[in-house]
Design an enzyme around this catalytic site. Sequence first.
Site, PDB file in Angstrom:
ATOM      1  N   GLY A 225       9.387   9.569  -4.053  1.00 36.27           N
ATOM      2  CA  GLY A 225       8.371   9.639  -3.399  1.00 36.27           C
ATOM      3  C   GLY A 225       8.959   9.382  -1.971  1.00 36.27           C
ATOM      4  N   GLY A 227       9.828   5.821   1.293  1.00 41.90           N
ATOM      5  CA  GLY A 227       9.531   4.571   1.227  1.00 41.90           C
ATOM      6  C   GLY A 227      10.743   4.316   1.126  1.00 41.90           C
ATOM      7  N   GLY A 228      10.618   2.709   1.309  1.00 39.56           N
ATOM      8  CA  GLY A 228      12.356   2.376   1.437  1.00 39.56           C
ATOM      9  C   GLY A 228      12.861   2.416  -0.236  1.00 39.56           C
ATOM     10  N   ILE A 229      12.207   1.876  -1.016  1.00 38.61           N
ATOM     11  CA  ILE A 229      12.866   2.213  -2.243  1.00 38.61           C
ATOM     12  C   ILE A 229      13.041   3.474  -2.725  1.00 38.61           C
ATOM     13  CG2 ILE A 229      12.574   2.251  -4.841  1.00 38.61           C
ATOM     14  CD1 ILE A 229       9.904  -0.999  -4.427  1.00 38.61           C
ATOM     15  N   GLU A 248       6.447  16.415  -5.636  1.00 40.18           N
ATOM     16  CA  GLU A 248       5.104  16.653  -4.391  1.00 40.18           C
ATOM     17  C   GLU A 248       5.619  16.456  -3.656  1.00 40.18           C
ATOM     18  OE1 GLU A 248       2.085  13.024  -4.621  1.00 40.18           O
ATOM     19  OE2 GLU A 248       3.541  12.601  -5.725  1.00 40.18           O
ATOM     20  N   LEU A 323       1.120  -1.011  -7.122  1.00 36.61           N
ATOM     21  CA  LEU A 323       0.587  -1.633  -6.808  1.00 36.61           C
ATOM     22  C   LEU A 323       0.930  -3.509  -7.478  1.00 36.61           C
ATOM     23  CD1 LEU A 323      -2.371  -0.771  -4.088  1.00 36.61           C
ATOM     24  CD2 LEU A 323      -0.036  -0.733  -3.436  1.00 36.61           C
ATOM     25  N   GLY A 346       0.018  11.809  -7.136  1.00 35.91           N
ATOM     26  CA  GLY A 346       0.722  12.267  -8.572  1.00 35.91           C
ATOM     27  C   GLY A 346       1.024  11.761  -9.363  1.00 35.91           C
TER      28      GLY A 346
END
Length: 440
Positions: A225, A227-229, A248, A323, A346
């Site tokens: 995905g 983001g930071g991670i 995705e 989350l 996804g």
Amino acid sequence: MQTKAQTDYQAMYQEKRATLQECLDLIQSGDVIYTTNTYSEPREILSHIHEIAPRVENVKIWKGRSGLYPFMTDPAMKGHIEMYAYFFGPSFYQQALPLGLVEYVPSDLAHYYTVAVSGHPANVAICTVTPMDENGIFHLGTSHASEGLSMQDAIDNHKTIIVEGNPNLHTMRGAQEIPIQAVTKILEVNLPEYILESMPSTSLEKQIGGLVASLVRDGDTIQLGIGGIPNAVGEALMEKRHLGIHTEMFTSSMMKLIQAGAVDGSRKIEDRGLHVCAFAEGVPELYSFLQENPDCVIRSGRDVVSPFVIARQDNMVSINTCLEIDLTGQVCAESIGPKQISGSGGAFCFALGAFEAKNGRGILAFPSRTAKGISKIKSILTPGAVVTTPRNYVDYVVTEQGIAHLKGATIRERAEQLIAIAHPDDRAALTAEARKLMYL
């Protein structure tokens, strides 16, 4: 020298070229309007569509998660112009939802068109496209989660199609084609392309990224995905070799993995040598790379994110976040209690696809605590929380505290492992709660 066909295309173009007002005049009461998302969002029309509210009633707009426009925040739009959405962004739950201007349609990304949009079918389609080529074809940009199938449906069924032609738009191999013959009106715009800057990774995220990378082997096919991670995972994978991409979302970190030689797709079972996505978001360098690299291919969400497609890819590794997760492995990735803040996307499709793939691995990676110091590992999910991924399909869970392997584990073993990777200050309370629930 132009051929007769090219001359005919230019004549059609000039005939269909329109002003903003002429495009808005096409929209009537009761219309359901499909609009493309993020990179291909028709920003000029969406910026002005509120102006027709006094003359229309019950107009519904399928709206992507990005962008904030006047019609989304004005109480006077109620009953005139409202929205459907299958993925919320902040403007939806913070502004539009309290005003009753948006309805959420639960759906996985693989079914955005076949279930969500088809449940409330559109008769008007509005999108941003590249300029028309010499064959009379416009192309969508780098958003195909629902766009490809929805636009093809509009073409096949002779629906009203309004395109915003933008010379700044990039496209890529496999992008949906829209012939000039199918277009109703063309609005010429000159807007900067949609940009999504990469998020720098914190030291904690880099620690998580390193642990995730330890679960990835040379030759695996990955999904990441943004983001930071995910960016930290991308950095940690730079020394791997012969990785593949089936994802995705195509991100800048994936581009860097290709450029570094970590990704070549040479060991993929499906689409060998190709880097496949359903949409791409990032910086101009990424869009140029995707347009110029024929090995990078975009397809509809159905054809990329279906778990049945994903499962055909041996050694598939899905890397997502969430989350919160409870001690039995139930995962919420889209709501805070009952409050919808994003969507399923996804997440479940990739979890299930990787679960079914030969030598596949599904990985959930997240900090053990929120920015407010609340444990993301909970004895039970927050009341009302949406279960995005059922516990039956959760495999690896990674925090900065370590790795838990839930696949095939009993409830007791799951609780023990998840408590072990929770923040140290939360472990005693989680243990006590687990005992009350008879997990331990």
